[in-house]
Design an enzyme around this catalytic site. Sequence first.
Site, mmCIF file in Angstrom:
data_model
loop_
_atom_site.group_PDB
_atom_site.id
_atom_site.type_symbol
_atom_site.label_atom_id
_atom_site.label_comp_id
_atom_site.label_asym_id
_atom_site.label_seq_id
_atom_site.Cartn_x
_atom_site.Cartn_y
_atom_site.Cartn_z
ATOM 1 N N ASP A 87 0.817 -1.222 0.000
ATOM 2 C CA ASP A 87 0.000 0.000 0.000
ATOM 3 C C ASP A 87 0.851 1.272 0.000
ATOM 4 O O ASP A 87 1.862 1.355 0.701
ATOM 5 C CB ASP A 87 -0.902 0.044 1.241
ATOM 6 C CG ASP A 87 -1.992 -1.012 1.181
ATOM 7 O OD1 ASP A 87 -2.084 -1.691 0.147
ATOM 8 O OD2 ASP A 87 -2.728 -1.154 2.167
ATOM 9 N N TYR A 136 -10.666 -1.792 -2.489
ATOM 10 C CA TYR A 136 -10.239 -1.933 -1.097
ATOM 11 C C TYR A 136 -11.095 -1.077 -0.166
ATOM 12 O O TYR A 136 -11.376 0.088 -0.451
ATOM 13 C CB TYR A 136 -8.770 -1.515 -0.969
ATOM 14 C CG TYR A 136 -8.129 -1.937 0.333
ATOM 15 C CD1 TYR A 136 -8.186 -3.253 0.766
ATOM 16 C CD2 TYR A 136 -7.454 -1.014 1.127
ATOM 17 C CE1 TYR A 136 -7.587 -3.640 1.960
ATOM 18 C CE2 TYR A 136 -6.854 -1.388 2.311
ATOM 19 C CZ TYR A 136 -6.929 -2.709 2.724
ATOM 20 O OH TYR A 136 -6.340 -3.095 3.907
#
Length: 623
Positions: free
Chosen positions: A9, A226
Site C-alpha cells: 500500500d 479496497y
Amino acid sequence: AKEIFLAVDPDREGEAIAWHLANVLDIDLKLNCRVVFNEITKDAIKESFKFPRPIDMNLVNAQQARRILDRLVGYGISPLLWKKVKKGLSAGRVQSIAVKFIVDREKQIRSFVPEEYWTITSYLRLEKTTFKAFFYGFDLKKKVELKTKEEVEEVIKDIQDKEFIVEDIKESQRKRSPVLPFTTSTLQQEAAKRLNFRSKKTMLIAQQLYEGISIGKSGFTGLITYMRTDSTRVSETAKNEAKEYILEKFGQEYIGNYSYAKKGKIQDAHEAIRPTSIFRLPEDIKEYLSTDQYKLYKLIWERFLASQMKEAILDNIAVMLKVPGENKAVYFKATGSKIRFPGFMKVYTESIESNKPNESEEVFLPTLSLKQPIPCEKIEPKQHFTQPPPRYNEAKLVKLLEEKGIGRPSTYAPTLDIIQKRGYVLLEDKKFVPSELGELVLNLIEEFFPEILNVEFTASMEEELDLIGEGKVDWVNILDKFYKSFSLRLQHAEKVMEKVELKLEYANENCEKCGSPMVYRYGRFGKFLACASFPACKNSKPIVKGTGIICPKCKKGEVVERKSKKKRTFYGCKDYPKCDFISWHKLSSRPCPKCKEVMVEKKKKKEKIVKCLFCEFSQVCDE
C-alpha cells in the site's frame, strides 16, 4: 530472481511493511525496489514500474513513531489499571477518546432540563387538496415560539372560524450536489443508518466482497475495491465506465462531471470504495450473494453510480398566510417542494437523520395567488418538550472521530469493539451508554494523564506523524518530547493513585443454587446477573426486563424482553419453555379496541402502527 519489487500500500503502514520485507529478504534499501500504484488496473501497474524508487524512510519512521507512541500509552497505563482497578482493562489513545465522547454526552443528558413548547398546525383545503400550514408569529419579520398552553389558547381564540389569506409567496430553485463515493467511515455510517449493520459487520462483509465471490461462469471475482480508505478519489477507468452506463441507462443529461479534491490530512493511499465494474449490476449477481452481501454491494454500487451523475434541481415554495385576528394578525407558514430534475436522486439519496421530510419526497402545495382566501378545516395544537442530545450510535461516533481527526479508517471498527469488550460502554437500543467501570477508568485517566483525553492533543499527534512522513520533523525527537513528560506522570500515578474497589450492585434476588445474593456484573455482551460468592459459585444468568403485560397465550406468565443469539431484541413468556409465546415486535400496553386482546407496535416507513395479534385491527399511532 534478479530483482525484487515491493508494491504494498502507498501509505506509511505500507512503506513500513516494505522496509521490513526488504530487511528479511536482504534487499539493498538504496535500490529502486519500491513501486507505487493507487489502483489495481493493468495501465496503473504498468505505469508504476516506469518509476521505481528506493524505500521512503520518512514514511517508515512515521509508522514506527505511531506504533511506539501507542505502545508507550497502552503498555504504560494498562498495567497500572490492572493494579489499581482490576485485571483485563486497557487504555489507548483512540479508545480513551471514544469513551470520553460517550461519557461527556451522558453527562449532558443527565444535566438536561426539558423546556415546554407548543406548535399549532392548521389544515387548509383548496378544492380537493388539503395541506398543512404551521404557526409562524404575529408579523413576517420574526418567528415566535409558543411556550405555554395559555399562549396557544389565546392564538386559537383569535383565529377560530376565520379564513386564511395568502400574504406572500416565495419561489426558489436550488441545486443539490451528488453524494461522494464511500470512504471507510462514510460506508460504516450509511450501512448503520440504512441497513442497521454494526461497524464490525459492515467491515466483515466488505472484506468478503473485496476478497471475491464465486459468480457463476465468471468464477471467483472481487466485487469492490479496497474497503479501508480515507479518499474519495476515483480512477479514470471507473469514471469512463460509469459514464458509459449512465449514457446507456439514463441519457446524456444525467452524466455528471465528478472532480476530486484532496481535503485535509488524508493519506489518499487507495481510491474510494466502489464496484470493480459498474456493469456488474446488483440484481444480476444477487443469486450468488448472501442477503447481507447483496444489501451492502447494492449500497456501494448505487452510491458510486450516483456520485458520477448530474446534480438534482429542486423547486421550493414558501407561502405566508395571514389570519386577521380579533386583537392582532396571526401568520402561518406552508412550504412545499417538487423535483424539477432528479439527477443523481434517480439512483440514490443519502440517509438524513431528522424529523423533517426527506428531500427526495415531494411535498406539493396547490397553485395559490396573493390575497386568495382559503378556508381552514381544522386547527391542531400540540404540546412538546425539548429533548436532551441523543446518545451516540455507531454511525455518529465514527463520524465524530473522523471529524476530530482521531484515528484512521482501519481503527474505527476495532476501537468500538474493544471498548465494549472491556465493559467501558454498553449498547442499549443500539446507542452507547457508559458503564460505571467506564466512567471510573475515564476519571482516573483524566486525573493523571489529561493529555491522552485531550482531543486537540490526539489530533495534533496525527498531524505530527504526517510531518514525520513528509520529512519535516525528526521522529525520535517527537517521541522523546512526549515520553519525558508521560513517564514522569506514570511514576507519579504509580505512587499516588489509590486502589479502587468496584462497588457491587446488588439485585433484589438470591442465587437459586447457593442462596447468596445476586449482583450485577458487566461482560463483553453487557450487563448480567451473577452470584456474589463467585468463584465458589459460578451461577449467572441474563437480566430479564419485564413489560407488565400478561402473556396472551397462556394468560399466566408475564411477557419479558429477551435477546436472541444475534443480540436481536424479542419478547417472550417468562414461563418458557412451558409457554412458547414470542413476538419480534414490542407489545402495546393498549388492548385491541375490537377484541380486547394484545396488540404489537410496528414501524412502517415513517409511521408507527399498532396491530392486533388476534384480529385484523390496525391503526396509526397518534404520537
